[in-house]
Design an enzyme around this catalytic site. Structure first.
Site, PDB file in Angstrom:
ATOM      1  N   LEU A  71       0.883  -1.160   0.000  1.00 13.17           N
ATOM      2  CA  LEU A  71       0.000   0.000   0.000  1.00 13.17           C
ATOM      3  C   LEU A  71       0.919   1.208   0.000  1.00 13.17           C
ATOM      4  O   LEU A  71       1.807   1.326   0.845  1.00 13.17           O
ATOM      5  CB  LEU A  71      -0.889  -0.023   1.249  1.00 13.17           C
ATOM      6  CG  LEU A  71      -2.157   0.830   1.281  1.00 13.17           C
ATOM      7  CD1 LEU A  71      -3.068   0.502   0.113  1.00 13.17           C
ATOM      8  CD2 LEU A  71      -2.890   0.624   2.597  1.00 13.17           C
ATOM      9  N   ASP A  72       0.761   2.101  -0.963  1.00 15.00           N
ATOM     10  CA  ASP A  72       1.663   3.245  -1.124  1.00 15.00           C
ATOM     11  C   ASP A  72       1.798   4.045   0.167  1.00 15.00           C
ATOM     12  O   ASP A  72       0.837   4.132   0.943  1.00 15.00           O
ATOM     13  CB  ASP A  72       1.155   4.181  -2.221  1.00 15.00           C
ATOM     14  CG  ASP A  72       1.355   3.611  -3.620  1.00 15.00           C
ATOM     15  OD1 ASP A  72       2.076   2.616  -3.741  1.00 15.00           O
ATOM     16  OD2 ASP A  72       0.781   4.177  -4.570  1.00 15.00           O
ATOM     17  N   PRO A  73       2.977   4.683   0.408  1.00 14.39           N
ATOM     18  CA  PRO A  73       3.127   5.546   1.587  1.00 14.39           C
ATOM     19  C   PRO A  73       2.065   6.632   1.670  1.00 14.39           C
ATOM     20  O   PRO A  73       1.642   7.004   2.771  1.00 14.39           O
ATOM     21  CB  PRO A  73       4.528   6.146   1.385  1.00 14.39           C
ATOM     22  CG  PRO A  73       5.277   5.099   0.624  1.00 14.39           C
ATOM     23  CD  PRO A  73       4.252   4.507  -0.311  1.00 14.39           C
TER      24      PRO A  73
ATOM     25  N   ALA B  32      -0.960   6.318   0.866  1.00 14.30           N
ATOM     26  CA  ALA B  32      -2.267   5.698   1.088  1.00 14.30           C
ATOM     27  C   ALA B  32      -2.351   5.184   2.519  1.00 14.30           C
ATOM     28  O   ALA B  32      -1.351   4.797   3.119  1.00 14.30           O
ATOM     29  CB  ALA B  32      -2.481   4.550   0.112  1.00 14.30           C
TER      30      ALA B  32
END
Length: 327
Positions: A49-51, A53
């Site tokens: 999960l992207d930073p 997000a």
């Protein structure tokens, strides 16, 4: 003189911790942090999960890591805010502004465009992603200022709901809820919707609210976890079978449980099923997963007897001493 570092005494932990990942942390960074907090020997997450997000990130420990792929394959649900009128280099708020355009679309046009993105669609993965080409992550090429050719990938948008919208003023936006198949890039979806509206756009916010039926309401925050005692943290480690919530359940008696754990197929009156969670009867314990075809239960992924014993011993309802005779 520096004080000697205290060595963390690791221990076997088996189960799933449902984390509400905070903004600014990478998936691996939070995994290592929680692994340290639990003093766990073995850990893995269920997809990055992207930073930028936040939201649902199941963290797997011990035997649960054997089933993390199931969450990678699962459908996901996100809430996102698409800032209209501004295109960035990364399709999110971190990138450099590439172009600014007026937002001149109507609400009716927005609804029409959203309908167009429902169902099966093709997406070109963004350059700022972890997808690899020739053994190298795309974001590494992007950091070098290079753009490489990417093949479009087929994904499915199951639901695309507009929660809020503003088309006028200084910061027009769409607030969307997206239920989608694995491999969907929400940044790309937001950017493509903006282009279809003729004004461009980028993501201002991204939050995963569900993955494979695990909702964010069941998750614990990292700051809350840090403030707990070790015993309280362990209460947030759910059983391994939490990852198997969509599997059919089969329970085997002692003799058949032992043979199944040895990798042997078992015959019974079970209906065909592609995904089966298999439990031993006495003591009640997850043995692994398999599938049923033609009345035959076929093992696919098994826990080891040691893992099962450790799970039983850590359970408040552990039936110690019975496992060895069962297996």
């Amino acid at each position: 003189m520096n004080a000697p570092r205290t060595r963390v005494q690791r221990r076997p932990v088996h189960g799933v911790l449902l984390l509400d990942k905070p903004l600014g942390w990478s998936s691996n960074d939070v995994l290592q942090k929680v692994k340290w907090l639990l003093r766990a020997e073995k850990a893995g997450h269920t997809g990055t999960l992207d930073p930028l997000a936040s939201g649902v990130l199941p963290l797997c420990f011990g035997a649960a890591t054997k089933f993390s792929q199931l969450q990678l394959e699962a459908d996901k649900t996100y809430e996102t805010i698409v800032r209209l009128g501004v295109t960035t280099s990364t399709a999110d708020a971190e990138g450099e502004v590439l172009r600014t355009r007026p937002v001149q679309c109507t609400l009716g046009q927005v609804v029409e465009v959203l309908d167009r993105f429902m169902g099966p669609i093709a997406q070109v993965p963004p350059m700022h992603s972890a997808l690899k080409k020739d053994g190298k992550a795309l974001y590494e090429y992007a950091r070098e200022g290079r753009t490489v050719e990417r093949e479009a990938r087929n994904v499915v948008i199951h639901e695309l709901e507009m929660l809020d919208v503003r088309l006028e003023g200084d910061e027009p936006f769409l607030h969307l809820k997206v239920q989608c198949s694995k491999g969907t890039y929400i940044r790309t979806l937001g950017e493509d919707i903006g282009e279809a509206l003729g004004c461009g756009g980028h993501l201002r916010m991204l939050r995963r609210v569900d993955t494979g039926g695990i909702h964010v309401d069941r998750c614990v925050g990292l700051a809350d976890l840090e403030a707990m005692t070790e015993e309280e943290r362990m209460q947030h480690v759910h059983p391994v079978e939490t990852l198997l919530n969509k599997h059919t359940t089969v329970t085997l008696d002692g003799e058949n449980a032992g043979r199944f754990l040895s990798g042997m197929r078992r015959r019974g009156s079970w209906p065909d099923a592609a995904a089966v969670a298999v439990f031993g009867e006495q003591p009640r314990a997850l043995l692994g997963v398999g599938h049923v075809t033609g009345g035959e239960l076929v093992p696919d992924r098994l826990l080891s007897p040691i893992e099962i014993q450790q799970i039983l011993e850590s359970s408040p309802r552990a039936e110690r001493g019975t496992l060895e005779t069962t297996l």
